[in-house]
Design a protein around this motif. Sequence first.
Motif, short mmCIF file in Angstrom:
data_model
loop_
_atom_site.label_atom_id
_atom_site.label_comp_id
_atom_site.label_asym_id
_atom_site.label_seq_id
_atom_site.Cartn_x
_atom_site.Cartn_y
_atom_site.Cartn_z
N GLN A 148 52.20 27.72 24.99
CA GLN A 148 51.14 26.79 25.38
C GLN A 148 49.80 27.20 24.77
O GLN A 148 48.98 26.34 24.39
N HIS A 149 49.58 28.50 24.67
CA HIS A 149 48.30 29.01 24.15
C HIS A 149 48.38 29.33 22.66
O HIS A 149 47.39 29.79 22.08
N ILE A 152 45.03 42.54 38.19
CA ILE A 152 45.68 42.53 36.88
C ILE A 152 44.77 41.89 35.84
O ILE A 152 44.57 42.42 34.75
N VAL A 153 44.18 40.76 36.22
CA VAL A 153 43.31 40.03 35.30
C VAL A 153 42.06 40.84 34.98
O VAL A 153 41.70 41.04 33.80
N SER A 154 41.38 41.33 36.00
CA SER A 154 40.10 42.03 35.78
C SER A 154 40.29 43.34 35.03
O SER A 154 39.45 43.71 34.20
N ILE A 187 53.06 36.90 35.81
CA ILE A 187 53.17 35.52 35.31
C ILE A 187 51.95 34.71 35.70
O ILE A 187 51.39 33.96 34.89
N GLU A 188 51.48 34.89 36.93
CA GLU A 188 50.30 34.15 37.39
C GLU A 188 49.03 34.64 36.69
O GLU A 188 48.12 33.85 36.41
N ALA A 189 49.00 35.93 36.41
CA ALA A 189 47.80 36.50 35.80
C ALA A 189 47.71 36.22 34.30
O ALA A 189 46.59 36.13 33.76
N ILE A 199 44.70 35.51 29.12
CA ILE A 199 44.57 34.88 27.80
C ILE A 199 43.27 34.10 27.70
O ILE A 199 42.51 34.22 26.73
N GLU A 200 42.99 33.29 28.72
CA GLU A 200 41.76 32.49 28.70
C GLU A 200 40.52 33.37 28.73
O GLU A 200 39.52 33.10 28.04
N GLY A 201 40.57 34.43 29.54
CA GLY A 201 39.42 35.34 29.63
C GLY A 201 39.14 36.04 28.32
O GLY A 201 37.98 36.20 27.93
N LEU A 202 40.20 36.45 27.63
CA LEU A 202 40.01 37.15 26.36
C LEU A 202 39.58 36.18 25.26
O LEU A 202 38.78 36.53 24.39
N LYS A 203 40.10 34.97 25.30
CA LYS A 203 39.68 33.97 24.31
C LYS A 203 38.20 33.65 24.46
O LYS A 203 37.48 33.48 23.47
#
Length: 264
Positions: free
Chosen positions: A82-83, A194-196, A221-223, A228-232
């Motif tokens: 998707q990304h 996980i995200v942060s 999976i949720e993170a 991806i969006e945060g790093l982009k």
Amino acid sequence: MVLYLAKRTIKAIIISILVLGLVAIATSYTTTTVAKRAPVEDWLRNGQVVKQVSTAKKLVALTFDDGPSNLFTPQVLNILAQHQIKATFFVVGKRAENFPELIKQISKEGHEIGNHTYTHPLSPVKAATLAKELDKTDEIIFKIVNKHTQYFRPPGGKCTRSTIEPALDKGYKVILWTTLEDPRDWSDPGVDKIVSQVVDNVRNGSIIILRDCGGNRAQTIEALPQIIEGLKKKGYRFVTIHELLKDSTTVPAIEEFRMENWVE
């Protein structure tokens, strides 16, 4: 007088023996310590074992360990598709054997496949055993996608002579990961954590470790889309390990490596 001199001579001899003994022990300890530490320093300096890389480009490598999983790997692949980004999967041979269609999908979609041994042994193994594990996994991958593996990640990131030397002898480059960005998702710390952990600590050339198997990976999976969006948003581009190493230089990170990974 003679008796006195004899006593002094004996005392001097005893002291000399004790001093020589202490010097021998110290030399032996130093030699042993250096012998244990020297290989890891050489491997890191030579870029044979990679924990960190340096690049002026805003590149990161997403890596996934322990799969494939018939439940979680397809979800990871869907998110990556998707990304429109590529990643590297360090797969366990036994699981690849059980899910060859997933290995085919990983390869077909342009992702990289690394060797993570056949049985994922976390306890110490002999060099001969590790060599067989590497060969067996590589044979399985080759039969499925007609490609040999060239990157190896030791289970748990634990490095000893018996796990590293056989891999280097076979021409593998050993790939670990950068520590600050490791969310330890295997411990289920929560999606936000996980995200942060990844997004807040990312650097140019980060090697990010996540897992697509080895337990309930629902949090990962949720993170993943948020990572991806945060790093982009920060301007990062996702590449495979091969692409990352091509555009960067390795960083020894010797002390960090010893503390976390040198277990022998």
